[in-house]
Design a protein around this motif. Structure first.
Motif, PDB file in Angstrom:
ATOM      1  N   LEU A  73       2.659  11.470  -1.866  1.00  0.00           N
ATOM      2  CA  LEU A  73       3.895  11.676  -1.110  1.00  0.00           C
ATOM      3  C   LEU A  73       3.711  12.740  -0.038  1.00  0.00           C
ATOM      4  O   LEU A  73       4.284  12.634   1.051  1.00  0.00           O
ATOM      5  CB  LEU A  73       5.027  12.084  -2.050  1.00  0.00           C
ATOM      6  N   SER A  74       2.900  13.751  -0.342  1.00  0.00           N
ATOM      7  CA  SER A  74       2.641  14.791   0.653  1.00  0.00           C
ATOM      8  C   SER A  74       1.930  14.207   1.867  1.00  0.00           C
ATOM      9  O   SER A  74       2.279  14.499   3.011  1.00  0.00           O
ATOM     10  CB  SER A  74       1.800  15.911   0.025  1.00  0.00           C
ATOM     11  N   LYS A  98       3.453  13.918   5.650  1.00  0.00           N
ATOM     12  CA  LYS A  98       2.778  14.407   6.871  1.00  0.00           C
ATOM     13  C   LYS A  98       2.698  13.298   7.921  1.00  0.00           C
ATOM     14  O   LYS A  98       2.974  13.517   9.102  1.00  0.00           O
ATOM     15  CB  LYS A  98       1.378  14.896   6.507  1.00  0.00           C
ATOM     16  N   GLU A  99       2.345  12.094   7.461  1.00  0.00           N
ATOM     17  CA  GLU A  99       2.253  10.969   8.394  1.00  0.00           C
ATOM     18  C   GLU A  99       3.615  10.658   9.000  1.00  0.00           C
ATOM     19  O   GLU A  99       3.741  10.406  10.206  1.00  0.00           O
ATOM     20  CB  GLU A  99       1.715   9.743   7.655  1.00  0.00           C
ATOM     21  N   LEU A 100       4.679  10.696   8.138  1.00  0.00           N
ATOM     22  CA  LEU A 100       6.021  10.416   8.646  1.00  0.00           C
ATOM     23  C   LEU A 100       6.469  11.476   9.642  1.00  0.00           C
ATOM     24  O   LEU A 100       7.135  11.165  10.633  1.00  0.00           O
ATOM     25  CB  LEU A 100       7.011  10.338   7.485  1.00  0.00           C
ATOM     26  N   LEU A 143       8.053   4.116   2.065  1.00  0.00           N
ATOM     27  CA  LEU A 143       7.545   2.841   2.582  1.00  0.00           C
ATOM     28  C   LEU A 143       8.584   2.175   3.477  1.00  0.00           C
ATOM     29  O   LEU A 143       8.248   1.622   4.539  1.00  0.00           O
ATOM     30  CB  LEU A 143       7.174   1.925   1.418  1.00  0.00           C
ATOM     31  N   GLU A 144       9.870   2.212   3.054  1.00  0.00           N
ATOM     32  CA  GLU A 144      10.926   1.621   3.880  1.00  0.00           C
ATOM     33  C   GLU A 144      11.073   2.365   5.202  1.00  0.00           C
ATOM     34  O   GLU A 144      11.212   1.748   6.266  1.00  0.00           O
ATOM     35  CB  GLU A 144      12.249   1.645   3.111  1.00  0.00           C
ATOM     36  N   ILE A 145      11.044   3.715   5.126  1.00  0.00           N
ATOM     37  CA  ILE A 145      11.141   4.507   6.359  1.00  0.00           C
ATOM     38  C   ILE A 145       9.963   4.222   7.268  1.00  0.00           C
ATOM     39  O   ILE A 145      10.108   4.110   8.490  1.00  0.00           O
ATOM     40  CB  ILE A 145      11.214   6.011   6.013  1.00  0.00           C
ATOM     41  N   SER A 146       8.775   4.097   6.657  1.00  0.00           N
ATOM     42  CA  SER A 146       7.580   3.802   7.449  1.00  0.00           C
ATOM     43  C   SER A 146       7.721   2.463   8.157  1.00  0.00           C
ATOM     44  O   SER A 146       7.361   2.324   9.332  1.00  0.00           O
ATOM     45  CB  SER A 146       6.343   3.797   6.539  1.00  0.00           C
ATOM     46  N   ALA A 147       8.271   1.465   7.429  1.00  0.00           N
ATOM     47  CA  ALA A 147       8.490   0.153   8.053  1.00  0.00           C
ATOM     48  C   ALA A 147       9.494   0.259   9.196  1.00  0.00           C
ATOM     49  O   ALA A 147       9.331  -0.370  10.253  1.00  0.00           O
ATOM     50  CB  ALA A 147       8.970  -0.852   7.001  1.00  0.00           C
ATOM     51  N   MET A 148      10.561   1.061   8.985  1.00  0.00           N
ATOM     52  CA  MET A 148      11.556   1.257  10.045  1.00  0.00           C
ATOM     53  C   MET A 148      10.929   1.929  11.266  1.00  0.00           C
ATOM     54  O   MET A 148      11.192   1.540  12.410  1.00  0.00           O
ATOM     55  CB  MET A 148      12.707   2.098   9.517  1.00  0.00           C
TER      56      MET A 148
END
Length: 325
Positions: A93-94, A98-100, A168-173
């Motif tokens: 998650l960390s 960072k990626e997000l 994962l959902e936020i990343s897809a968004m």
């Protein structure tokens, strides 16, 4: 015979109340010896029985303790595995966080670019500015509270999994936003360029016409002739403006047009400005709508100060009044 058997017997005296005679009981000597021995044997047997029972009890307790130890070891092992899983999920998650954050920064840059575009080209009636992605803040120094609700390990693992799913959902968004925003911005820029590149503003402060578009009597020959634009009255030196954004493809002079400028606009449109006294742009320049490009004059085939203005669409001269507001 009687006197010979007496030594093998013993007399027991039983004392009763004071007015009662003493009672004598004769018992054999072996019986007297056997009773203590029997009692001793009974006590010994009882002690042995208690020891055996204690041994069984201790054995059962030891078995119970071993089982409890095994259970505790299993619980500790499960706890350690759960902690390792949680640590692994926290590390994952960390990294995702960072990626997000990096991607949120890129989205913020796109947002800033969109906001800049809106500020530059949007109208006053536009619905407010884009909301900032970082508009909310957390200040733990202020008052906090709430009912205490204990959280179990399983709930923590479920929360970690839900958080991972949310990431994962936020990343897809964000993928969708990063893919769509640049395209939308490019389309908006193209639309804005097309709008700003469409003639709409008058090229002069004056809107008084001396000749309309179409057939007229030529002022030099007196014969019928086709007038490909409109003549706008004014004074020498009055500013001449670009009616739309575009690129200067001609800034020249000849005997008929005098000093003239041609600007290429989107969608195959051109605007022509003739009989100028001074040209302020050069071929290849990019101009904005409303930019001063020249001064009105009387050069070329002209009877007096005015601007001859034309609109050409796809190599065909059209009525400029259809575009001017």
């Amino acid at each position: 015979m009687r006197s010979a058997s007496l030594p093998h017997r013993m007399t027991l005296l039983v004392l009763r109340e004071a007015n009662q005679p003493v009672k004598q009981i004769q018992v054999s000597k072996p019986f007297v010896i056997a009773v203590p021995i029997a009692a001793l044997l009974s006590i010994s047997g009882l002690i042995i029985s208690l020891q055996m029972q204690s041994g069984h009890t201790i054995s059962r307790l030891e078995d119970t303790l071993r089982l409890q130890n095994l259970k505790f070891e299993a619980i500790v092992t499960d706890k350690n595995e759960a902690i390792q899983r949680l640590q692994s999920q926290v590390i994952t998650l960390s990294g995702q966080s960072k990626e997000l954050m990096d991607r949120m920064e890129r989205v913020s840059e796109l947002e800033a670019e969109l906001q800049s575009f809106i500020d530059k080209y949007g109208s006053k009636g536009d619905a407010g500015k884009l909301s900032s992605l970082s508009s909310l803040s957390l200040d733990e120094s202020l008052g906090r509270g709430g009912e205490f609700i204990a959280v179990h390990d399983q709930e923590i693992e479920e929360l970690a999994q839900e958080t991972s799913d949310d990431f994962l959902e936020i990343s897809a968004m964000l993928d969708e936003i990063e893919k769509n925003v640049p395209t939308t911005l490019q389309k908006a820029k193209q639309t804005q360029y097309s709008i700003s590149g469409t003639p709409s503003e008058w090229p002069t402060l004056s809107t008084r016409l001396t000749s309309n578009f179409g057939y007229r009597t030529d002022p030099f020959t007196g014969k019928a002739a086709f007038h490909a634009g409109i003549d706008i009255a004014g004074k020498i030196g009055d500013p001449v403006y670009a009616v739309a954004a575009g690129k200067v493809i001609a800034a020249e002079s000849n005997r008929s047009r005098g000093k003239y400028i041609i600007i290429q606009h989107p969608n195959g449109l051109q605007s022509w400005y003739m009989h100028l006294s001074e040209i302020k742009v050069s071929e290849g320049d990019t101009v904005k709508k409303g930019q001063t490009i020249a001064k009105m004059g009387n050069s070329g085939r002209s009877t007096g100060p005015h601007l001859h203005f034309e609109i050409v669409k796809g190599d065909k001269k059209v009525n400029p009044l259809s575009y001017l507001q």
